[in-house]
Design a protein around this motif. Structure first.
Motif, PDB file in Angstrom:
ATOM      1  N   HIS A  91      -8.991  24.814  -1.403  1.00  0.00           N
ATOM      2  CA  HIS A  91      -9.621  26.180  -0.729  1.00  0.00           C
ATOM      3  C   HIS A  91      -9.211  27.428  -0.984  1.00  0.00           C
ATOM      4  N   GLN A  92      -9.581  28.282  -1.848  1.00  0.00           N
ATOM      5  CA  GLN A  92      -9.134  29.590  -1.898  1.00  0.00           C
ATOM      6  C   GLN A  92      -9.605  30.388  -0.958  1.00  0.00           C
ATOM      7  N   MET A  93     -10.575  30.319  -0.133  1.00  0.00           N
ATOM      8  CA  MET A  93     -10.835  31.252   0.915  1.00  0.00           C
ATOM      9  C   MET A  93     -11.727  30.310   2.251  1.00  0.00           C
ATOM     10  N   ASN A  94     -11.485  30.579   3.467  1.00  0.00           N
ATOM     11  CA  ASN A  94     -12.010  30.115   4.437  1.00  0.00           C
ATOM     12  C   ASN A  94     -13.141  30.785   5.323  1.00  0.00           C
ATOM     13  N   GLU A  95     -13.300  32.004   5.020  1.00  0.00           N
ATOM     14  CA  GLU A  95     -14.381  32.822   5.442  1.00  0.00           C
ATOM     15  C   GLU A  95     -14.780  34.063   4.306  1.00  0.00           C
ATOM     16  N   VAL A  96     -15.890  34.730   4.639  1.00  0.00           N
ATOM     17  CA  VAL A  96     -16.300  35.654   3.753  1.00  0.00           C
ATOM     18  C   VAL A  96     -17.154  36.629   4.566  1.00  0.00           C
ATOM     19  N   GLU A  97     -16.954  37.971   3.866  1.00  0.00           N
ATOM     20  CA  GLU A  97     -17.703  39.159   4.561  1.00  0.00           C
ATOM     21  C   GLU A  97     -18.924  39.091   4.027  1.00  0.00           C
ATOM     22  N   ILE A 133     -16.497  26.419  -7.249  1.00  0.00           N
ATOM     23  CA  ILE A 133     -17.481  26.892  -6.694  1.00  0.00           C
ATOM     24  C   ILE A 133     -17.222  28.510  -6.413  1.00  0.00           C
ATOM     25  N   HIS A 134     -18.054  29.213  -6.770  1.00  0.00           N
ATOM     26  CA  HIS A 134     -17.888  30.613  -6.704  1.00  0.00           C
ATOM     27  C   HIS A 134     -18.789  31.324  -5.539  1.00  0.00           C
ATOM     28  N   LEU A 135     -18.449  32.364  -5.217  1.00  0.00           N
ATOM     29  CA  LEU A 135     -19.293  33.177  -4.174  1.00  0.00           C
ATOM     30  C   LEU A 135     -20.618  33.101  -4.433  1.00  0.00           C
ATOM     31  N   SER A 136     -21.020  33.412  -5.642  1.00  0.00           N
ATOM     32  CA  SER A 136     -22.348  33.501  -6.246  1.00  0.00           C
ATOM     33  C   SER A 136     -23.318  32.086  -6.078  1.00  0.00           C
ATOM     34  N   ASP A 137     -22.463  30.974  -5.899  1.00  0.00           N
ATOM     35  CA  ASP A 137     -22.944  29.725  -5.765  1.00  0.00           C
ATOM     36  C   ASP A 137     -23.301  29.266  -4.332  1.00  0.00           C
ATOM     37  N   LEU A 138     -22.940  30.043  -3.242  1.00  0.00           N
ATOM     38  CA  LEU A 138     -23.096  29.893  -2.040  1.00  0.00           C
ATOM     39  C   LEU A 138     -24.490  30.149  -1.538  1.00  0.00           C
ATOM     40  N   LYS A 139     -25.169  29.083  -0.588  1.00  0.00           N
ATOM     41  CA  LYS A 139     -26.426  29.407  -0.211  1.00  0.00           C
ATOM     42  C   LYS A 139     -26.533  30.120   0.990  1.00  0.00           C
ATOM     43  N   LEU A 140     -27.147  31.319   0.897  1.00  0.00           N
ATOM     44  CA  LEU A 140     -27.184  32.410   2.157  1.00  0.00           C
ATOM     45  C   LEU A 140     -28.506  32.283   2.823  1.00  0.00           C
ATOM     46  N   ILE A 163     -23.558  39.045   0.468  1.00  0.00           N
ATOM     47  CA  ILE A 163     -22.137  38.827   0.473  1.00  0.00           C
ATOM     48  C   ILE A 163     -21.517  40.054   0.090  1.00  0.00           C
ATOM     49  N   ALA A 164     -20.717  40.772   0.744  1.00  0.00           N
ATOM     50  CA  ALA A 164     -20.336  42.322   0.335  1.00  0.00           C
ATOM     51  C   ALA A 164     -19.392  42.318  -1.041  1.00  0.00           C
ATOM     52  N   ALA A 165     -18.659  41.275  -1.389  1.00  0.00           N
ATOM     53  CA  ALA A 165     -17.946  41.287  -2.417  1.00  0.00           C
ATOM     54  C   ALA A 165     -18.868  41.465  -3.761  1.00  0.00           C
ATOM     55  N   LEU A 166     -19.919  40.619  -3.982  1.00  0.00           N
ATOM     56  CA  LEU A 166     -20.746  40.417  -4.879  1.00  0.00           C
ATOM     57  C   LEU A 166     -21.715  41.824  -5.344  1.00  0.00           C
ATOM     58  N   LEU A 167     -21.765  42.568  -4.019  1.00  0.00           N
ATOM     59  CA  LEU A 167     -22.408  43.884  -4.319  1.00  0.00           C
ATOM     60  C   LEU A 167     -21.498  45.030  -5.227  1.00  0.00           C
ATOM     61  N   GLN A 168     -20.180  44.592  -5.379  1.00  0.00           N
ATOM     62  CA  GLN A 168     -19.146  45.456  -6.279  1.00  0.00           C
ATOM     63  C   GLN A 168     -19.123  45.131  -7.688  1.00  0.00           C
ATOM     64  N   GLY A 169     -20.081  44.022  -7.788  1.00  0.00           N
ATOM     65  CA  GLY A 169     -20.053  43.463  -9.520  1.00  0.00           C
ATOM     66  C   GLY A 169     -19.742  42.253  -9.761  1.00  0.00           C
ATOM     67  N   GLU A 170     -19.935  41.713 -10.882  1.00  0.00           N
ATOM     68  CA  GLU A 170     -19.610  40.475 -11.275  1.00  0.00           C
ATOM     69  C   GLU A 170     -18.261  40.159 -11.312  1.00  0.00           C
ATOM     70  N   ASP A 171     -17.068  41.173 -11.462  1.00  0.00           N
ATOM     71  CA  ASP A 171     -15.925  40.914 -11.602  1.00  0.00           C
ATOM     72  C   ASP A 171     -15.234  40.404 -10.126  1.00  0.00           C
ATOM     73  N   HIS A 172     -16.157  40.496  -9.134  1.00  0.00           N
ATOM     74  CA  HIS A 172     -15.627  40.154  -7.548  1.00  0.00           C
ATOM     75  C   HIS A 172     -16.334  38.727  -7.048  1.00  0.00           C
ATOM     76  N   ASP A 173     -16.826  38.111  -8.404  1.00  0.00           N
ATOM     77  CA  ASP A 173     -17.373  36.405  -7.781  1.00  0.00           C
ATOM     78  C   ASP A 173     -16.293  35.721  -7.716  1.00  0.00           C
ATOM     79  N   GLN A 174     -15.618  35.709  -6.694  1.00  0.00           N
ATOM     80  CA  GLN A 174     -14.321  35.206  -6.319  1.00  0.00           C
ATOM     81  C   GLN A 174     -14.480  33.456  -6.108  1.00  0.00           C
ATOM     82  N   PRO A 175     -13.478  32.807  -6.689  1.00  0.00           N
ATOM     83  CA  PRO A 175     -13.721  31.389  -6.357  1.00  0.00           C
ATOM     84  C   PRO A 175     -13.411  31.079  -4.961  1.00  0.00           C
TER      85      PRO A 175
END
Length: 213
Positions: A130-136, A161-168, A174-186
């Motif tokens: 798990h690279q993260m346990n919560e997301v903004e 699984i990256h942030l862009s793969d999450l079903k919302l 997701i705040a990070a994805l609004l900053q661009g593809e470089d912020h699509d974190q695992p």
């Protein structure tokens, strides 16, 4: 039915370190503040043990809360929480007003489901990382999810699984994805454990192939 959290609050006229210490020691309350929105910042105090008990519920951190201040109720989210550096005590809380017509930024926990039964783990001996346990997330208050599920049922070995793969849920970003593809974190991945028998067998096969060459 959605869970509700009601916090009893009291006006706090006297401020300063000394007043805060007396508040915690003598009244078993902690200082807090309500701010944001169209209203002015309001200094309050709340019961220490009541807040501490509420914090045991994970949902408290990602819910719209109701503060009852002398009969006046306000909708807020917990924005910041301060704790004693070494004692199991809370020392201060910040609450941000919310408006149904304005989006809010909130950290929401991730719930990983079907993890133990995933074939890559159950049958192939993989382990999840798990690279993260919560997301903004950013959303209107009424769309705020209590948590976001990450379904591990079909995740394959060495898949990430990256942030862009999450079903919302609808209306949630997701705040990070609004900053661009470089912020699509695992978020999570499944890999073979280092030093496993499978790894050793593959290493041996690789060495044998090199010797034949």
């Amino acid at each position: 039915m959605a869970q509700e959290f009601l916090i009893e609050a009291f006006p706090r006229d006297v401020q300063g370190r000394g007043a805060s210490r007396r508040l915690r020691r003598e009244e078993r309350k902690i200082p807090a503040i309500i701010y944001g929105g169209k209203g002015e910042a309001v200094s309050i105090s709340i019961w220490h043990n009541e807040l501490k008990k509420a914090l045991e519920n994970e949902a408290f951190f990602s819910h719209i809360l109701t503060i009852d201040l002398a009969g006046k109720k306000e909708s807020v989210i917990l924005k910041d929480l301060q704790r004693h550096p070494y004692k199991p005590l809370l020392t201060h809380a910040d609450f941000l007003r919310v408006d149904k017509d304005h989006e809010i930024h909130v950290n929401v926990p991730l719930h990983f489901i079907n993890e133990a039964s995933a074939p890559a783990i159950k049958l192939q001996g993989g382990v999840s990382l798990h690279q993260m346990n919560e997301v903004e997330v950013i959303c209107l208050p009424q769309n705020l999810p209590e948590f976001i599920e990450v379904d591990m049922a079909t995740v394959e070995m060495d898949q990430v699984i990256h942030l862009s793969d999450l079903k919302l849920p609808e209306g949630v970003r997701i705040a990070a994805l609004l900053q661009g593809e470089d912020h699509d974190q695992p978020v999570v991945s499944i890999h073979k454990p280092r030093g496993s028998k499978v790894d050793e067998a593959e290493d041996a096969e690789g060495e044998e192939g090199e010797n034949k060459e």
